[in-house]
Write an enzyme that holds these catalytic residues in place. Sequence first.
Site, mmCIF file in Angstrom:
data_model
loop_
_atom_site.group_PDB
_atom_site.id
_atom_site.type_symbol
_atom_site.label_atom_id
_atom_site.label_comp_id
_atom_site.label_asym_id
_atom_site.label_seq_id
_atom_site.Cartn_x
_atom_site.Cartn_y
_atom_site.Cartn_z
ATOM 1 N N GLU A 5 38.824 -30.097 -47.821
ATOM 2 C CA GLU A 5 39.841 -29.788 -46.826
ATOM 3 C C GLU A 5 41.194 -30.284 -47.321
ATOM 4 O O GLU A 5 41.255 -31.098 -48.234
ATOM 5 C CB GLU A 5 39.509 -30.469 -45.490
ATOM 6 C CG GLU A 5 38.144 -30.073 -44.960
ATOM 7 C CD GLU A 5 37.840 -30.626 -43.586
ATOM 8 O OE1 GLU A 5 38.729 -31.229 -42.954
ATOM 9 O OE2 GLU A 5 36.694 -30.447 -43.154
ATOM 10 N N HIS A 35 41.127 -36.434 -40.589
ATOM 11 C CA HIS A 35 40.044 -35.637 -40.017
ATOM 12 C C HIS A 35 38.750 -36.313 -40.414
ATOM 13 O O HIS A 35 38.323 -36.242 -41.567
ATOM 14 C CB HIS A 35 40.072 -34.191 -40.536
ATOM 15 C CG HIS A 35 38.982 -33.352 -39.943
ATOM 16 N ND1 HIS A 35 38.346 -32.354 -40.620
ATOM 17 C CD2 HIS A 35 38.410 -33.395 -38.712
ATOM 18 C CE1 HIS A 35 37.413 -31.799 -39.832
ATOM 19 N NE2 HIS A 35 37.434 -32.421 -38.677
#
Length: 206
Positions: free
Chosen positions: A62, A132
């Site tokens: 990511e 995250h």
Amino acid sequence: MHLLFSLSLLLALLHVTSCLLIGAFNIKQFGDKKSSNTSLIDVISTYKYIVSEPLGRSTYQEQYLFLYTEQTVSVVKNFTYDDKMDAFSREPFVVILTSTECLTYPKALNWSLVSFLSCSPAVKDFVLIPQHTSPDSAVKEVNSLFDVVTDVRARWNTNNILLMGDFNAGCSYVSGADWQQIRLFTDKSFHWLIKDDVDTTDCGHS
Ligand SMILES: *[C@@H]1O[C@H](CO)[C@@H](O)[C@H](O)[C@H]1NC(C)=O
Ligand SMILES: *[C@@H]1O[C@H](CO)[C@@H](O)[C@H](O)[C@H]1NC(C)=O
Ligand SMILES: *[C@@H]1O[C@H](CO)[C@@H](O)[C@H](O)[C@H]1NC(C)=O
């Protein structure tokens, strides 16, 4: 801009009238489909950006993407947290920004937007730490953000630091008793802008 990673966190700094607004959200699977959506790209491309390297322990990776308006803020420095303990799946990509606005204490408008109202005492430089978490290690990762804050304070000699999720700090990932193991919670010098009674959860989707 790399668009082809499975999931990114997007942080947008918007300038609305006399306050600075900051929001963080998970844009999930920003791949070919979303990146070929012209109405979406037309909006995104009006912002300046800074983006992390792809981050992750495996081929699933990511990126953290900050979008901002040039008239309001500029990026002073950035670094990717040196995660010696391998606490994070996606170690924070930290930026320090300077604002043309003078900022005061932030206030949450709702679960996704924080506003900094002008004016004195002025804050010009501020740090954003995005994270995250992996749902299954959310307790460990949110707790480890304390170490990132310690690093930032030493590195840049500032306390104007805002941490932004998707922390996955709810559902079954972080339960009531877990909070006692989370230094961001037990150290009362941290202020949580989004109150515990705000429903930010979408359990079943991480
Ligand atoms: C493109 O994105 C917009 C939101 O910005 C959405 O409403 C629309 O359905 C999307 N179009 C396609 C073809 O996915
Ligand atoms: C981020 O930091 C690195 C290392 O200091 C630097 O080389 C790079 O230019 C910075 N990127 C931006 C967009 O400021
Ligand atoms: C949060 O507040 C802003 C400003 O009032 C509003 O535009 C936005 O729709 C709100 N978002 C949510 C998720 O409630």
